[in-house]
Write a protein that holds these residues in place. Structure first.
Motif, PDB file in Angstrom:
ATOM      1  N   PRO A  60       0.830  -1.205   0.000  1.00  0.00           N
ATOM      2  CA  PRO A  60       0.000   0.000   0.000  1.00  0.00           C
ATOM      3  C   PRO A  60       0.869   1.261   0.000  1.00  0.00           C
ATOM      4  O   PRO A  60       1.792   1.379   0.794  1.00  0.00           O
ATOM      5  CB  PRO A  60      -0.789  -0.096   1.310  1.00  0.00           C
ATOM      6  CG  PRO A  60      -0.416  -1.393   1.963  1.00  0.00           C
ATOM      7  CD  PRO A  60       0.843  -1.868   1.321  1.00  0.00           C
ATOM      8  N   CYS A  61       0.556   2.165  -0.930  1.00  0.00           N
ATOM      9  CA  CYS A  61       1.308   3.402  -1.071  1.00  0.00           C
ATOM     10  C   CYS A  61       0.314   4.563  -1.020  1.00  0.00           C
ATOM     11  O   CYS A  61      -0.402   4.814  -1.984  1.00  0.00           O
ATOM     12  CB  CYS A  61       2.040   3.452  -2.420  1.00  0.00           C
ATOM     13  SG  CYS A  61       2.990   1.979  -2.836  1.00  0.00           S
ATOM     14  N   LEU A  62       0.262   5.255   0.109  1.00  0.00           N
ATOM     15  CA  LEU A  62      -0.718   6.332   0.274  1.00  0.00           C
ATOM     16  C   LEU A  62      -0.065   7.672  -0.032  1.00  0.00           C
ATOM     17  O   LEU A  62       0.995   7.989   0.517  1.00  0.00           O
ATOM     18  CB  LEU A  62      -1.269   6.312   1.714  1.00  0.00           C
ATOM     19  CG  LEU A  62      -2.206   7.461   2.104  1.00  0.00           C
ATOM     20  CD1 LEU A  62      -3.375   7.586   1.133  1.00  0.00           C
ATOM     21  CD2 LEU A  62      -2.716   7.256   3.530  1.00  0.00           C
ATOM     22  N   HIS A  63      -0.720   8.436  -0.913  1.00  0.00           N
ATOM     23  CA  HIS A  63      -0.166   9.739  -1.303  1.00  0.00           C
ATOM     24  C   HIS A  63      -1.243  10.809  -1.323  1.00  0.00           C
ATOM     25  O   HIS A  63      -2.326  10.609  -1.879  1.00  0.00           O
ATOM     26  CB  HIS A  63       0.476   9.671  -2.695  1.00  0.00           C
ATOM     27  CG  HIS A  63       0.871  11.030  -3.223  1.00  0.00           C
ATOM     28  ND1 HIS A  63       0.202  11.642  -4.263  1.00  0.00           N
ATOM     29  CD2 HIS A  63       1.835  11.888  -2.813  1.00  0.00           C
ATOM     30  CE1 HIS A  63       0.759  12.827  -4.475  1.00  0.00           C
ATOM     31  NE2 HIS A  63       1.744  12.994  -3.625  1.00  0.00           N
ATOM     32  N   SER A  64      -0.930  11.944  -0.729  1.00  0.00           N
ATOM     33  CA  SER A  64      -1.784  13.116  -0.902  1.00  0.00           C
ATOM     34  C   SER A  64      -0.902  14.330  -1.113  1.00  0.00           C
ATOM     35  O   SER A  64       0.158  14.462  -0.504  1.00  0.00           O
ATOM     36  CB  SER A  64      -2.668  13.333   0.331  1.00  0.00           C
ATOM     37  OG  SER A  64      -3.345  14.585   0.200  1.00  0.00           O
ATOM     38  N   ILE A  65      -1.355  15.215  -1.987  1.00  0.00           N
ATOM     39  CA  ILE A  65      -0.630  16.470  -2.186  1.00  0.00           C
ATOM     40  C   ILE A  65      -0.820  17.396  -0.985  1.00  0.00           C
ATOM     41  O   ILE A  65      -0.108  18.388  -0.842  1.00  0.00           O
ATOM     42  CB  ILE A  65      -1.096  17.181  -3.485  1.00  0.00           C
ATOM     43  CG1 ILE A  65      -2.629  17.357  -3.475  1.00  0.00           C
ATOM     44  CG2 ILE A  65      -0.619  16.404  -4.703  1.00  0.00           C
ATOM     45  CD1 ILE A  65      -3.179  18.133  -4.658  1.00  0.00           C
ATOM     46  N   GLY A  66      -1.785  17.078  -0.115  1.00  0.00           N
ATOM     47  CA  GLY A  66      -1.962  17.870   1.108  1.00  0.00           C
ATOM     48  C   GLY A  66      -2.550  19.239   0.864  1.00  0.00           C
ATOM     49  O   GLY A  66      -2.080  20.225   1.414  1.00  0.00           O
ATOM     50  N   ALA A  67      -3.584  19.301   0.009  1.00  0.00           N
ATOM     51  CA  ALA A  67      -4.193  20.601  -0.302  1.00  0.00           C
ATOM     52  C   ALA A  67      -5.688  20.430  -0.530  1.00  0.00           C
ATOM     53  O   ALA A  67      -6.164  20.483  -1.665  1.00  0.00           O
ATOM     54  CB  ALA A  67      -3.523  21.216  -1.536  1.00  0.00           C
ATOM     55  N   PRO A  68      -6.458  20.236   0.570  1.00  0.00           N
ATOM     56  CA  PRO A  68      -7.906  20.089   0.416  1.00  0.00           C
ATOM     57  C   PRO A  68      -8.521  21.372  -0.135  1.00  0.00           C
ATOM     58  O   PRO A  68      -7.967  22.458   0.054  1.00  0.00           O
ATOM     59  CB  PRO A  68      -8.387  19.822   1.853  1.00  0.00           C
ATOM     60  CG  PRO A  68      -7.305  20.361   2.742  1.00  0.00           C
ATOM     61  CD  PRO A  68      -6.029  20.195   1.981  1.00  0.00           C
ATOM     62  N   LEU A  69      -9.650  21.214  -0.828  1.00  0.00           N
ATOM     63  CA  LEU A  69     -10.349  22.381  -1.396  1.00  0.00           C
ATOM     64  C   LEU A  69     -11.626  22.636  -0.608  1.00  0.00           C
ATOM     65  O   LEU A  69     -12.462  21.739  -0.466  1.00  0.00           O
ATOM     66  CB  LEU A  69     -10.713  22.101  -2.855  1.00  0.00           C
ATOM     67  CG  LEU A  69      -9.613  22.264  -3.908  1.00  0.00           C
ATOM     68  CD1 LEU A  69     -10.119  21.766  -5.255  1.00  0.00           C
ATOM     69  CD2 LEU A  69      -9.144  23.711  -3.993  1.00  0.00           C
ATOM     70  N   GLU A  70     -11.779  23.844  -0.099  1.00  0.00           N
ATOM     71  CA  GLU A  70     -13.034  24.216   0.556  1.00  0.00           C
ATOM     72  C   GLU A  70     -14.086  24.462  -0.524  1.00  0.00           C
ATOM     73  O   GLU A  70     -13.749  24.702  -1.682  1.00  0.00           O
ATOM     74  CB  GLU A  70     -12.843  25.484   1.406  1.00  0.00           C
ATOM     75  CG  GLU A  70     -11.822  25.347   2.530  1.00  0.00           C
ATOM     76  CD  GLU A  70     -12.075  24.139   3.442  1.00  0.00           C
ATOM     77  OE1 GLU A  70     -13.247  23.780   3.690  1.00  0.00           O
ATOM     78  OE2 GLU A  70     -11.075  23.530   3.895  1.00  0.00           O
ATOM     79  N   GLN A  71     -15.353  24.417  -0.115  1.00  0.00           N
ATOM     80  CA  GLN A  71     -16.464  24.715  -1.026  1.00  0.00           C
ATOM     81  C   GLN A  71     -16.193  26.007  -1.794  1.00  0.00           C
ATOM     82  O   GLN A  71     -15.899  27.040  -1.179  1.00  0.00           O
ATOM     83  CB  GLN A  71     -17.761  24.890  -0.213  1.00  0.00           C
ATOM     84  CG  GLN A  71     -18.413  23.593   0.222  1.00  0.00           C
ATOM     85  CD  GLN A  71     -19.315  23.012  -0.858  1.00  0.00           C
ATOM     86  OE1 GLN A  71     -19.999  23.755  -1.559  1.00  0.00           O
ATOM     87  NE2 GLN A  71     -19.297  21.696  -1.023  1.00  0.00           N
ATOM     88  N   GLY A  72     -16.218  25.935  -3.116  1.00  0.00           N
ATOM     89  CA  GLY A  72     -16.079  27.147  -3.915  1.00  0.00           C
ATOM     90  C   GLY A  72     -14.663  27.679  -4.047  1.00  0.00           C
ATOM     91  O   GLY A  72     -14.430  28.664  -4.745  1.00  0.00           O
ATOM     92  N   GLN A  73     -13.690  27.029  -3.354  1.00  0.00           N
ATOM     93  CA  GLN A  73     -12.297  27.496  -3.441  1.00  0.00           C
ATOM     94  C   GLN A  73     -11.710  27.184  -4.813  1.00  0.00           C
ATOM     95  O   GLN A  73     -11.892  26.097  -5.348  1.00  0.00           O
ATOM     96  CB  GLN A  73     -11.453  26.818  -2.351  1.00  0.00           C
ATOM     97  CG  GLN A  73     -10.034  27.378  -2.257  1.00  0.00           C
ATOM     98  CD  GLN A  73      -9.166  26.571  -1.273  1.00  0.00           C
ATOM     99  OE1 GLN A  73      -9.687  25.906  -0.378  1.00  0.00           O
ATOM    100  NE2 GLN A  73      -7.859  26.634  -1.461  1.00  0.00           N
ATOM    101  N   LYS A  74     -11.019  28.175  -5.379  1.00  0.00           N
ATOM    102  CA  LYS A  74     -10.392  27.995  -6.693  1.00  0.00           C
ATOM    103  C   LYS A  74      -9.099  27.198  -6.508  1.00  0.00           C
ATOM    104  O   LYS A  74      -8.307  27.481  -5.606  1.00  0.00           O
ATOM    105  CB  LYS A  74     -10.090  29.360  -7.310  1.00  0.00           C
ATOM    106  CG  LYS A  74      -9.713  29.280  -8.792  1.00  0.00           C
ATOM    107  CD  LYS A  74      -9.397  30.665  -9.349  1.00  0.00           C
ATOM    108  CE  LYS A  74      -8.773  30.602 -10.734  1.00  0.00           C
ATOM    109  NZ  LYS A  74      -7.459  29.945 -10.762  1.00  0.00           N
ATOM    110  N   ASP A  75      -8.908  26.180  -7.365  1.00  0.00           N
ATOM    111  CA  ASP A  75      -7.721  25.338  -7.248  1.00  0.00           C
ATOM    112  C   ASP A  75      -6.533  26.032  -7.915  1.00  0.00           C
ATOM    113  O   ASP A  75      -6.707  26.826  -8.836  1.00  0.00           O
ATOM    114  CB  ASP A  75      -7.986  23.983  -7.941  1.00  0.00           C
ATOM    115  CG  ASP A  75      -7.083  22.893  -7.395  1.00  0.00           C
ATOM    116  OD1 ASP A  75      -6.283  23.155  -6.484  1.00  0.00           O
ATOM    117  OD2 ASP A  75      -7.197  21.746  -7.896  1.00  0.00           O
ATOM    118  N   SER A  76      -5.330  25.754  -7.440  1.00  0.00           N
ATOM    119  CA  SER A  76      -4.145  26.251  -8.156  1.00  0.00           C
ATOM    120  C   SER A  76      -3.692  25.161  -9.122  1.00  0.00           C
ATOM    121  O   SER A  76      -4.198  24.039  -9.091  1.00  0.00           O
ATOM    122  CB  SER A  76      -3.036  26.608  -7.168  1.00  0.00           C
ATOM    123  OG  SER A  76      -2.443  25.439  -6.660  1.00  0.00           O
TER     124      SER A  76
END
Ligand code: TSX
Ligand code: MN
Length: 595
Positions: A167-183
């Motif tokens: 098992p290899c767990l990966h997250s970029i660590g950048a959750p998006l709030e409702q309506g938040q614009k992604d980079s």
């Protein structure tokens, strides 16, 4: 949520991760063309992937300027006992590290899709291959894993049938709030990045980075750090080595595996085309070798990867024409410059530099600009199958029998072009003391000598002293069927600062001598450091190097080697009582030979 997975361990893990990370969606990958295309299309629509007019089905990505390389200071080998990670690794206790990271993972995939990527390292079904499953919230990771590993329904079928996986767990660590614009390249700040390995439970947890070895977990994390620990337990080898096949004019095949620290041109050697007439060279892998003793008692190697994730700057038709031809289509480029006609560019490419480009940060660039157009660690991700000199047997499940190991480094002085170890134990000593001068590609001062045993310093998943012992044990096991061991230095310079050896295709002369040594046909002269080619034993047909330069290239100077000893002793002292006695004896014998 309905998860189309039959493997109980995998189902449970997906549930557990989804509960923790709280993604909006879960998608299980099948590795198909359609999947790749649709993900690339979405990435193109949002402007994250830039299609390249000049290269079919190829795309440019730009990372966040803070997320451009592996983060060794944030990389952990988390064993219950600190001592088992050894002096070359960072360590945090598993309980503590899991607590910190669980806190970070909580809700970290909000607003994103969680991708489940089943992959095989090595040909699907090979006895040397391993299955991994990466869970990631990065679509960039998914498309890169498609190229670098074998993602397929075949792997999922094996999992459905009950096969085990890493098992290899990966997250970029950048959750998006409702309506938040992604980079376009979301990631976490450095102090929240963790690249963690739990070798005693074959588990990888990565958080906060979307780049290369931090995020494509099949490569450095699984195929080197976790695999090296498994290999020691199970009696095989996971090494940071290229693999190539050299065929003589008579048609005899030799298989070579070679380990070099960064900036020594490993990918260039892996795809090198011999200058010697009649000799043929084919690539099997450019970065990692997994090796197991076969039924014939010899060491058989596979390349666990499916593609090349190579440093772009410096790659050119001059330094590596076969790589350039690999990059014509179906390539992902990261942090390269974009030219006005819709192609990529980087420093060191053939021809004139462009009069205008968009640099890796997305800004206008001209030759008058202060910084580089491409980041020095800019990368290409390309399918290995596209390499014009990929070996026909590169996916053979049983691997290829290794005849020769090469270690090396970049040394402007002291170390001659090539020498052979007296025996396996001496060869392990050469690997354990391998050193390279730092270049601009390293952090810190240029020209410092850095010991990088077996080129494994950042990649060994356990105590380096135990790793040396494992090498000695493998030699004991393989006995007279062990590969022969050589050391090379393509980078020795004259007093005037000129490279003494032309390198590149001409390295075939050195490889030929090695093959002839294996066959007992080439003469060598004994020196304190090992066996050097005897006068006239290197085939120099068609290459002119003055007698003085040749003498300097091959010179073994007792005085300068004696001056290396304190650094070797200091290096060995790091490993304390886990340094094998046979290696401290090798150092003592070396000192005696220098007297
Ligand atoms: O990759 C290299 N190899 C191995 C090739 C199969 N490089 C590039 C290292 C940076 C990644 C080399 N650089 C090699 C080499 O053998 N040798 C050198 C040093 C060198 C550089 C340039 C020239 C000669 C030697 N000659 C001219 O530029 C004309
Ligand atoms: Mn590497």
């Amino acid at each position: 949520m309905n998860i189309p997975v039959k493997n109980d361990k995998l189902r449970a893990w997906i549930r557990e991760v989804a509960d923790l990370c709280q993604p909006d969606d879960i998608y299980v990958c099948n590795g198909s063309q359609e999947e790749y295309t649709s993900m690339i299309m979405k990435l193109t629509e949002t402007g994250i992937a830039i299609p390249l007019k000049k290269r079919r089905n190829s795309y440019l990505f730009r990372s966040d300027p803070s997320d451009v390389a592996r983060v060794e200071d944030r990389t952990y080998i988390s064993t219950p006992s600190r001592d088992d990670a050894g002096p070359t690794n960072h360590w945090i206790a598993p309980g503590e590290l899991k607590k910190i990271m669980t806190g970070l993972y909580r809700g970290c995939m909000k607003g994103r899709t969680m991708y489940v990527i089943p992959f095989s390292m090595g040909p699907v079904g090979s006895p040397i291959s391993k299955i991994g499953v990466e869970i990631s919230d990065s679509p960039y990771v998914v498309v890169n894993m498609h190229i670098m590993t074998r993602v397929s329904t075949g792997v999922m079928e094996m999992l459905d049938g009950g096969a085990d996986f890493i098992p290899c767990l990966h997250s970029i660590g950048a959750p998006l709030e409702q309506g938040q614009k992604d980079s376009s390249w979301p990631c976490a700040p450095l102090e929240k990045k963790y690249i963690s390995h739990f070798p005693e439970e074959n588990l990888i947890w990565s958080y906060g980075s979307g780049y290369g070895g931090n995020a494509l977990l099949g490569k450095k994390c699984l195929a080197l750090r976790i695999a090296s620990a498994m290999a020691r337990r199970e009696g095989w080898m996971a090494e940071h080595m290229l693999i190539l096949r050299l065929t003589s004019p008579e048609g005899k095949q030799y298989h070579i595996a070679a380990a070099f620290p960064s900036a020594c041109g490993k990918t260039n050697l892996a795809m090198m085309q011999p200058s010697l007439p009649g000799w043929k060279c084919e690539c099997i892998g450019d970065d990692i070798a997994w090796m197991k003793a076969g039924p014939d008692g010899r060491l058989h190697a596979i390349n666990p990867e499916n593609g090349f994730f190579g440093v772009a700057p410096g790659t050119s038709y001059k330094t590596n024409p076969m790589a350039m031809d690999t990059l014509k289509e179906n390539v992902i480029f990261t942090n390269c410059a974009l030219t006005d006609d819709g192609d990529i560019w980087w420093e060191g490419m053939d021809g004139d530099e462009p009069s205008h480009a968009i640099d890796w940060k997305g800004r206008d660039w001209t030759p008058q600009s202060t910084g580089e157009a491409a980041h020095p660690n800019a990368r290409f991700t390309a399918p290995a199958s596209q390499c014009p000199v990929i070996c026909g047997d590169w996916e053979k499940p049983e691997g290829v029998p290794i005849d020769i190991f090469i270690f090396g480094g970049r040394r402007s002085t002291v170390v001659p072009l090539v020498y052979e170890a007296f025996n396996w134990e001496h060869g392990v000593f050469l690997g354990a003391t391998a050193a390279s001068e730092t270049t601009a590609a390293n952090i810190g001062a240029v020209g410092n000598l850095r010991r990088d045993p077996f080129a494994m310093t950042p990649f060994c998943g356990y105590h380096m002293g135990d790793y040396f012992q494992h090498w000695l044990d493998m030699g004991d096991r393989l006995g007279d069927r062990s590969p022969r061991i050589f050391y090379v230095n393509w980078f020795r310079k004259s007093d005037e600062g000129k490279f003494l050896w032309p390198g590149f295709s001409e390295n075939s002369r050195v490889l030929k001598w090695m093959c002839e040594r294996v066959d007992g046909r080439a003469r060598a002269q004994e020196t304190p450091i090992g066996l050097l080619p005897a006068k006239g034993a290197l085939d120099m047909t068609g290459l002119y190097i003055s007698a003085d330069d040749m003498e300097e290239l091959m010179r073994v100077d007792r005085q300068s080697w004696t001056e290396e000893i304190p650094d070797m002793e200091q290096h060995f002292s790091r490993f304390g009582d886990r340094l094998p006695v046979r290696l401290s004896r090798q150092l003592e014998e070396f000192k005696k030979r220098l007297k």
